[in-house]
Scaffold this motif. Structure first.
Motif, short mmCIF file in Angstrom:
data_model
loop_
_atom_site.label_atom_id
_atom_site.label_comp_id
_atom_site.label_asym_id
_atom_site.label_seq_id
_atom_site.Cartn_x
_atom_site.Cartn_y
_atom_site.Cartn_z
N GLU A 1 12.40 58.92 17.50
CA GLU A 1 12.78 57.54 17.25
C GLU A 1 11.61 56.85 16.56
O GLU A 1 10.52 56.72 17.12
N LYS B 1 10.36 53.79 25.26
CA LYS B 1 11.15 54.59 24.33
C LYS B 1 11.87 55.67 25.11
O LYS B 1 11.31 56.28 26.01
N SER C 1 18.41 58.38 23.34
CA SER C 1 19.63 57.61 23.47
C SER C 1 20.86 58.51 23.38
O SER C 1 20.98 59.30 22.46
N GLY D 1 9.80 59.23 22.54
CA GLY D 1 10.49 58.71 21.37
C GLY D 1 11.41 59.68 20.69
O GLY D 1 11.50 59.70 19.48
N GLN E 1 15.32 60.95 20.06
CA GLN E 1 16.63 60.33 20.13
C GLN E 1 17.73 61.36 19.92
O GLN E 1 17.64 62.20 19.05
N ASN F 1 21.27 62.08 18.64
CA ASN F 1 22.19 61.46 17.69
C ASN F 1 23.63 61.82 18.01
O ASN F 1 24.18 62.75 17.46
#
Length: 319
Positions: free
Chosen positions: A60, A81, A84, A99, A101, A103
């Motif tokens: 990220e 962070k 996600s 950090g 992520q 997708n």
């Protein structure tokens, strides 16, 4: 994700980027700058697949949110962070920190980390001293790690990123089927790799090609390469010996097509008419791994590349 684990993941992603056509044209600095941007990540997203099968993992790059603190001073928000997963953050057990992520728009609680195969680090070179004649135990016949970043490192990056794409750190010899460990530094294996536009074995892996032609990565073990296992042609009974090949690296042509042992290996794949003898035609090794035209029937094919079942392999007990 631990700092050391993230560094290993990032290096894995860089190796993949170095093996792509566009990535090979960038400098090392440009690769690192582009790695987590759309320009670079689109090239290597497949090797960053998450084990859940529902997305990919990336760093990220957006900055942390800043909010006003009492007294007029700005301070970083307490939000850390995180990786996600749609509306839900990844749980701590997923190991996706620092950090990274995920997708994907689907929630996935406790998703496992990126599916990447670690390559072994070689600490013992005794196999070469045990199996090779003394005059072959040197850096000329055994590919060793270069000092600095050079052409050898491009080869290593291409091999490791190609295998990472297939999620494997093991390969099988195309002649005897022996499983071979792939190492993170030269010599890459106890044997050698080669590329061929024709898949010579089910063990061969399709890899990236510079042109429109297919490209397959294959391995030959040390036993078959230097003649410990006896490899003979089923047509002429001639013994194939590859001890002049460098160990632990990769050849960019089909090593069997490069040295046809008899007239049967120099015939058109269609009409069986004789082809030019490479020795008198002064063909390069690479030319013998490309398509050529038969002067008799006009067919264009890989005439010098033949199935490996035309070889008989007599294996010995491994030392």
């Amino acid at each position: 994700m631990h700092g050391a684990c993230f560094a290993a993941f990032e290096e894995h992603a860089l190796n993949s980027l170095r093996g792509t056509t566009r990535g090979r044209g960038w400098t090392e600095k440009q690769r690192r700058q582009n790695l987590w941007t759309k320009k670079g990540y689109d090239l290597i997203s497949k090797v960053c697949a998450c084990r859940c099968g529902k997305g990919t993992i990336r760093k990220e790059t957006a900055p942390l949110a800043v909010e006003a603190a009492p007294g007029g001073k700005n301070k970083k928000s307490g939000r850390k962070k995180s990786a996600s997963f749609g509306d839900k953050p990844c749980s701590a057990g997923a190991g996706l920190r620092n950090g990274l992520q995920h997708n994907d728009s689907t929630s996935s609680e406790g998703c496992a980390a990126v599916h990447m195969q670690p390559f072994a680090h070689r600490t013992d070179y005794s196999v070469f001293q045990r199996l090779l004649p003394k005059h072959l135990v040197n850096s000329y016949h055994i590919k060793m790690e270069d000092d600095g970043y050079g052409a050898g490192d491009e080869t290593r990056s291409f091999v490791l990123s190609s295998l990472a794409f297939h999620h494997t750190s093991l390969v099988a010899c195309v002649l005897c089927g022996t499983q071979l460990t792939v190492y993170d530094k030269f010599p890459l294996l106890d044997g050698t790799f080669y590329l061929s536009p024709v898949q010579p074995s089910p063990h061969s892996l399709e890899v990236e090609s510079k042109g429109n032609e297919p490209n397959y990565l294959s391995a030959i073990c040390l036993y078959c390469l230097v003649g410990i296992n006896k490899v003979t042609c089923t047509y002429c009974s001639g013994v194939w010996n590859g001890n002049h090949h460098q160990i632990g690296t990769m050849y960019t042509y089909d090593v069997f097509a490069a040295m046809p042992c008899c007239a049967h290996k120099m015939r058109c794949r269609g009409c069986k008419a004789p082809l030019e003898n490479p020795a008198t035609a002064r063909y390069s090794f690479t030319q013998l791994s490309t398509k050529s035209k038969c002067g008799q029937c006009g067919s264009e094919d890989y005439h010098y590349i033949h199935p490996l079942n035309l070889f008989c392999v007599e294996t010995v007990t491994k030392k």
